[in-house]
Design an enzyme around this catalytic site. Structure first.
Site, PDB file in Angstrom:
ATOM      1  N   HIS A 128     -16.229   4.556  10.643  1.00  0.00           N
ATOM      2  CA  HIS A 128     -16.602   5.666   9.752  1.00  0.00           C
ATOM      3  C   HIS A 128     -18.117   5.795   9.778  1.00  0.00           C
ATOM      4  CE1 HIS A 128     -16.950   8.254   6.280  1.00  0.00           C
ATOM      5  NE2 HIS A 128     -15.640   8.361   6.221  1.00  0.00           N
ATOM      6  N   HIS A 186     -13.433   1.095  10.119  1.00  0.00           N
ATOM      7  CA  HIS A 186     -12.728   1.805   9.044  1.00  0.00           C
ATOM      8  C   HIS A 186     -11.211   1.827   9.236  1.00  0.00           C
ATOM      9  CE1 HIS A 186     -12.312   4.696   5.831  1.00  0.00           C
ATOM     10  NE2 HIS A 186     -11.786   5.622   6.635  1.00  0.00           N
ATOM     11  N   ARG A 192     -15.428  12.024  14.030  1.00  0.00           N
ATOM     12  CA  ARG A 192     -16.068  10.794  13.545  1.00  0.00           C
ATOM     13  C   ARG A 192     -16.705   9.941  14.628  1.00  0.00           C
ATOM     14  NH1 ARG A 192     -11.915   8.554   9.015  1.00  0.00           N
ATOM     15  NH2 ARG A 192     -12.491  10.232   7.621  1.00  0.00           N
ATOM     16  N   GLU A 235     -12.702  18.450   5.959  1.00  0.00           N
ATOM     17  CA  GLU A 235     -13.390  17.275   6.502  1.00  0.00           C
ATOM     18  C   GLU A 235     -13.587  17.458   7.995  1.00  0.00           C
ATOM     19  OE1 GLU A 235     -11.207  13.809   5.207  1.00  0.00           O
ATOM     20  OE2 GLU A 235     -12.047  13.933   3.197  1.00  0.00           O
ATOM     21  N   GLY A 289       0.853  -1.191   0.000  1.00  0.00           N
ATOM     22  CA  GLY A 289       0.000   0.000   0.000  1.00  0.00           C
ATOM     23  C   GLY A 289       0.886   1.237   0.000  1.00  0.00           C
ATOM     24  N   SER A 315      -6.085  -1.082   1.335  1.00  0.00           N
ATOM     25  CA  SER A 315      -6.991   0.047   1.601  1.00  0.00           C
ATOM     26  C   SER A 315      -6.598   1.282   0.802  1.00  0.00           C
ATOM     27  CB  SER A 315      -6.979   0.392   3.089  1.00  0.00           C
ATOM     28  OG  SER A 315      -7.608  -0.623   3.825  1.00  0.00           O
TER      29      SER A 315
HETATM   30  P1  FAD Z   1      -2.796  -0.895   2.802  1.00  0.00           P
HETATM   31  O1  FAD Z   1      -2.957   0.098   1.735  1.00  0.00           O
HETATM   32  O2  FAD Z   1      -4.029  -1.546   3.317  1.00  0.00           O
HETATM   33  O3  FAD Z   1      -1.813  -2.019   2.264  1.00  0.00           O
HETATM   34  C1  FAD Z   1      -1.560  -3.194   3.001  1.00  0.00           C
HETATM   35  C2  FAD Z   1      -0.758  -4.139   2.131  1.00  0.00           C
HETATM   36  O4  FAD Z   1      -0.300  -5.246   2.896  1.00  0.00           O
HETATM   37  C3  FAD Z   1      -1.549  -4.745   0.973  1.00  0.00           C
HETATM   38  O5  FAD Z   1      -0.695  -4.767  -0.142  1.00  0.00           O
HETATM   39  C4  FAD Z   1      -1.850  -6.162   1.456  1.00  0.00           C
HETATM   40  O6  FAD Z   1      -2.052  -7.077   0.411  1.00  0.00           O
HETATM   41  C5  FAD Z   1      -0.556  -6.459   2.206  1.00  0.00           C
HETATM   42  N1  FAD Z   1      -0.663  -7.534   3.197  1.00  0.00           N
HETATM   43  C6  FAD Z   1      -1.492  -7.615   4.266  1.00  0.00           C
HETATM   44  N2  FAD Z   1      -1.268  -8.766   4.936  1.00  0.00           N
HETATM   45  C7  FAD Z   1      -0.267  -9.417   4.293  1.00  0.00           C
HETATM   46  C8  FAD Z   1       0.403 -10.654   4.489  1.00  0.00           C
HETATM   47  N3  FAD Z   1       0.090 -11.496   5.479  1.00  0.00           N
HETATM   48  N4  FAD Z   1       1.376 -11.008   3.617  1.00  0.00           N
HETATM   49  C9  FAD Z   1       1.712 -10.196   2.580  1.00  0.00           C
HETATM   50  N5  FAD Z   1       1.098  -9.019   2.337  1.00  0.00           N
HETATM   51  C10 FAD Z   1       0.129  -8.634   3.184  1.00  0.00           C
HETATM   52  N6  FAD Z   1      -7.091   7.700   4.657  1.00  0.00           N
HETATM   53  C11 FAD Z   1      -6.812   8.966   4.319  1.00  0.00           C
HETATM   54  O7  FAD Z   1      -5.844   9.550   4.810  1.00  0.00           O
HETATM   55  N7  FAD Z   1      -7.583   9.618   3.411  1.00  0.00           N
HETATM   56  C12 FAD Z   1      -8.660   9.039   2.814  1.00  0.00           C
HETATM   57  O8  FAD Z   1      -9.325   9.656   1.994  1.00  0.00           O
HETATM   58  C13 FAD Z   1      -8.982   7.702   3.172  1.00  0.00           C
HETATM   59  N8  FAD Z   1     -10.049   7.087   2.618  1.00  0.00           N
HETATM   60  C14 FAD Z   1     -10.246   5.757   2.884  1.00  0.00           C
HETATM   61  C15 FAD Z   1     -11.270   5.076   2.216  1.00  0.00           C
HETATM   62  C16 FAD Z   1     -11.440   3.718   2.402  1.00  0.00           C
HETATM   63  C17 FAD Z   1     -12.539   2.983   1.671  1.00  0.00           C
HETATM   64  C18 FAD Z   1     -10.582   3.018   3.286  1.00  0.00           C
HETATM   65  C19 FAD Z   1     -10.755   1.549   3.497  1.00  0.00           C
HETATM   66  C20 FAD Z   1      -9.592   3.689   3.975  1.00  0.00           C
HETATM   67  C21 FAD Z   1      -9.409   5.062   3.772  1.00  0.00           C
HETATM   68  N9  FAD Z   1      -8.399   5.761   4.429  1.00  0.00           N
HETATM   69  C22 FAD Z   1      -8.141   7.052   4.104  1.00  0.00           C
HETATM   70  C23 FAD Z   1      -7.452   5.056   5.290  1.00  0.00           C
HETATM   71  C24 FAD Z   1      -6.201   4.747   4.469  1.00  0.00           C
HETATM   72  O9  FAD Z   1      -6.567   4.460   3.140  1.00  0.00           O
HETATM   73  C25 FAD Z   1      -5.429   3.563   5.006  1.00  0.00           C
HETATM   74  O10 FAD Z   1      -5.264   3.681   6.386  1.00  0.00           O
HETATM   75  C26 FAD Z   1      -4.052   3.525   4.358  1.00  0.00           C
HETATM   76  O11 FAD Z   1      -4.184   3.538   2.956  1.00  0.00           O
HETATM   77  C27 FAD Z   1      -3.306   2.285   4.802  1.00  0.00           C
HETATM   78  O12 FAD Z   1      -2.148   2.165   4.012  1.00  0.00           O
HETATM   79  P2  FAD Z   1      -1.149   0.997   4.293  1.00  0.00           P
HETATM   80  O13 FAD Z   1      -0.078   1.109   3.271  1.00  0.00           O
HETATM   81  O14 FAD Z   1      -0.761   0.981   5.713  1.00  0.00           O
HETATM   82  O15 FAD Z   1      -2.016  -0.342   4.072  1.00  0.00           O
HETATM   83  C1  SIN Z   2     -13.262   9.706   3.833  1.00  0.00           C
HETATM   84  O1  SIN Z   2     -13.062  10.071   2.680  1.00  0.00           O
HETATM   85  O2  SIN Z   2     -14.267   9.979   4.476  1.00  0.00           O
HETATM   86  C2  SIN Z   2     -12.233   8.868   4.488  1.00  0.00           C
HETATM   87  C3  SIN Z   2     -11.139   9.744   4.875  1.00  0.00           C
HETATM   88  C4  SIN Z   2     -10.277   9.076   5.883  1.00  0.00           C
HETATM   89  O3  SIN Z   2     -10.540   7.950   6.288  1.00  0.00           O
HETATM   90  O4  SIN Z   2      -9.316   9.730   6.266  1.00  0.00           O
END
Ligand code: FAD
Ligand code: SIN
Length: 544
Positions: free
Chosen positions: A238, A345, A284, A120, A22, A50
């Site tokens: 959320h 969320h 929230r 927001e 991610g 996510s």
């Molecule tokens: P992720 O993007 O979830 O990536 C995790 C990665 O780890 C993935 O590639 C997955 O496949 C991998 N993985 C997991 N377990 C394993 C395993 N056992 N072995 C190998 N790989 C694994 N935040 C904001 O700031 N602004 C927003 O507008 C916002 N909107 C959102 C909307 C939605 C619908 C959601 C769900 C979340 C939103 N958030 C937002 C929160 C934010 O998107 C996430 O908290 C953030 O993107 C997390 O990033 P990350 O890289 O930590 O994890």
């Molecule tokens: C949203 O767009 O409402 C999600 C934003 C966030 O989780 O930070």
């Protein structure tokens, strides 16, 4: 069923393992590629997580007075439980990280000569950058993925599920145990340093905005490796996910309320002013609990989000993904109110790190949602999470590179979990129905460890979770089984921390103790296993 031990293939060592692709994992891998060979391991396809679904945007304050206000808003939302030094890092280093992303090709939406800035909940200013109206995550992942793929120092292994972390005899993290999903082979991968970027755990709950990969694997495996996990009771719900029976759960961004969207109960009454002076723009946790109250008071399973008073053209242009998705399910949001319900969320808690991403296990670093850096405290401010992934991903680079310098990859004897071939049967030879167990787990978490909690509910949840842990012990071998086991572990951690925090604060609400500032309110809950490295994983499909 007899068990056969088999020699485990070992993949060539890399300097750094990054687990998860991610925003946090990609940003970390890009940085680490300057310091050595990086192996990027991810379950599923590289873009799945996510990050790609993020809608609202990324919070970034560029002027000095707004940086201070961004800090204050974050601290206020976190209810006094943020680590102020981590928050300072987030708001100060955030603008440079976002500028970097723009240099790498990110196209954020513009208004006139500048960038379009949204507001927001609980932000005192307009400071949210977005892309494609409501498709910010897609744009950020596109740019980071393109860049990471162009770097020869980064090798990719997708559809590789990380089962557990490898420790040496001193308890240092020296690699990971992987299940190659295409061949079913389990492999050890050694490295000088490991960065966990596995995201959150929303799948623990019956209602969630998170994609199927958000099963809390990183939190569970770090816990098994002896890392401190912190503040697990703080799960953000959320307020507005689409509520339509038999359709996928789908987020309706907070930015819709930022643009004037109104919450109404099923009688059509706007109710938020009764709960908070900021009404729809309240933090929230307050909005989610207000919706919950209205649902209970009206015996309904949802409330409505109403944007029908906004201009049709504006809605279509500002929220193109949401407009098109709702229309697919027969809801024209320009004409009809949208049924919504709160959904799990974001995990504020996670693997405890310092401000440079170091966990309490030497050699193990964490960034993104899996980590608890202390920036979110008891409640995350909207749009701070993508920023956290960028800022603390970059910081983990410095710390992991420093740790790794001068070390040989694949050093030392490893304490690998015990892997043997076997069937997913229990002692009586029954097959466990994993999907049934998972549905029960998600319902239990939603009802007893969800938006409103009580001592009695938490105790009964813990008793059930312990039974499931016992049933699953030593028998999980497929990715799905291992994910369910991880979710039971994380559920146990959340319920335990929620029981320990005997008062309400931010996203953690105890109906038996609604008061917020009881004695000890400002401590962090920390959990750690007494037997690190002893987690046993059996029969994960090893080929002889
Ligand atoms: P992720 O993007 O979830 O990536 C995790 C990665 O780890 C993935 O590639 C997955 O496949 C991998 N993985 C997991 N377990 C394993 C395993 N056992 N072995 C190998 N790989 C694994 N935040 C904001 O700031 N602004 C927003 O507008 C916002 N909107 C959102 C909307 C939605 C619908 C959601 C769900 C979340 C939103 N958030 C937002 C929160 C934010 O998107 C996430 O908290 C953030 O993107 C997390 O990033 P990350 O890289 O930590 O994890
Ligand atoms: C949203 O767009 O409402 C999600 C934003 C966030 O989780 O930070």
């Amino acid at each position: 069923m007899p068990q056969r031990r088999s020699a485990m293939p070992t993949l060539p060592a890399a300097d750094f393992l990054v687990i998860g692709s991610g925003v946090a994992g990609l940003r970390t891998a890009i940085g680490l590629s300057q310091a050595g060979r990086v192996l990027m391991l991810t379950k599923g396809s590289p873009a799945e997580g996510s990050s790609i679904y993020a809608q609202g945007g990324v919070a970034v304050a560029s002027e000095e007075d707004d940086i201070a206000l961004h800090r204050d808003d974050t601290l206020r939302a976190g209810k006094g439980l943020c680590r102020p030094e981590a928050v300072q890092v987030l708001v100060e280093e955030g603008p440079a990280r976002v500028q970097e992303l723009i240099r790498w090709g990110a196209r954020f939406d513009r208004a006139g000569d500048g960038y379009a800035l949204a507001r927001e909940a609980a932000h005192s200013r307009h400071r949210i950058l977005r892309a494609g109206g409501d498709a910010t995550g897609t744009e950020m992942v596109r740019v980071l993925l393109n860049r990471a793929r162009s770097l020869p120092q980064i090798a990719w292994r997708d559809h590789h599920f990380t089962i557990d972390l490898l420790l040496d005899a001193q308890g240092h993290c020296v690699g990971a145990l992987e299940l190659d999903e295409s061949s079913g082979v389990v492999k050890q991968v050694k490295a000088k340093a490991v960065v966990l970027a596995t995201g959150g755990a929303g799948q623990l709950y019956a209602r969630t905005t998170n994609p199927p990969v958000a099963t809390g694997d990183g939190m569970a495996m770090a816990y098994r490796a002896g890392a401190i996990v912190e503040d697990m009771e703080f799960v953000q719900f959320h307020p507005t996910a689409l509520y339509l029976p038999a359709t996928p759960q789908f987020l309706l961004t907070e930015a819709m309320r930022g643009e004037g969207g109104i919450l109404r109960n099923i009688k059509g009454e706007a109710f938020m002013k009764r709960y908070h002076e900021m009404a729809e723009m309240a933090p929230r946790d307050i909005v989610s609990r207000a919706i919950w109250n209205e649902m209970v008071a009206t015996s309904a399973r949802h409330v409505y989000l109403d944007v029908t008073h906004l201009a049709t053209g504006f809605i279509r242009e500002r929220f193109p993904t949401i407009y098109a998705t709702c229309l697919r399910y027969d809801v024209d949001i320009t004409e009809e109110m949208i049924p919504v319900c709160p959904s799990a969320h974001f995990m504020m808690g996670g693997v405890r790190t310092d401000a440079r991403g170091a966990t309490s296990v030497p050699g193990l670093f964490a960034a993104g949602e899996v980590a608890c850096t202390g920036v979110h405290g008891a409640n995350r401010l909207a749009s701070n999470s993508l920023l956290e992934g960028l800022v603390f991903g970059a910081r983990a680079v410095e710390a992991a590179a420093e740790y790794a310098s001068g070390m040989l990859p694949g050093r030392g004897t490893t304490v690998a979990p015990d892997v043997a071939a076997g069937e997913a049967e229990d002692d009586h030879g029954d097959h466990l129905d994993m999907e049934k167990l998972l549905n029960s787990l998600r319902r239990l978490m939603w009802e007893k460890v969800g938006i409103i909690r009580s001592k009695q509910g938490l105790l009964s949840a813990l008793a059930q979770l312990e039974k499931w842990e016992e049933r699953l012990r030593d028998r999980c071998r497929t990715r799905r089984e291992l994910e369910v086991q991880n979710m039971v572990t994380v559920g146990h951690l959340v319920a335990t921390a929620a029981l320990q925090r005997e008062h309400s604060l931010g996203a953690h609400f105890r109906s038996d103790h609604p008061e917020e500032f009881a004695s000890g309110w400002d401590r962090h809950t920390q959990l750690r296993t007494e037997a690190p490295g002893r987690a046993r994983v059996r029969g994960a499909g090893v080929k002889a």
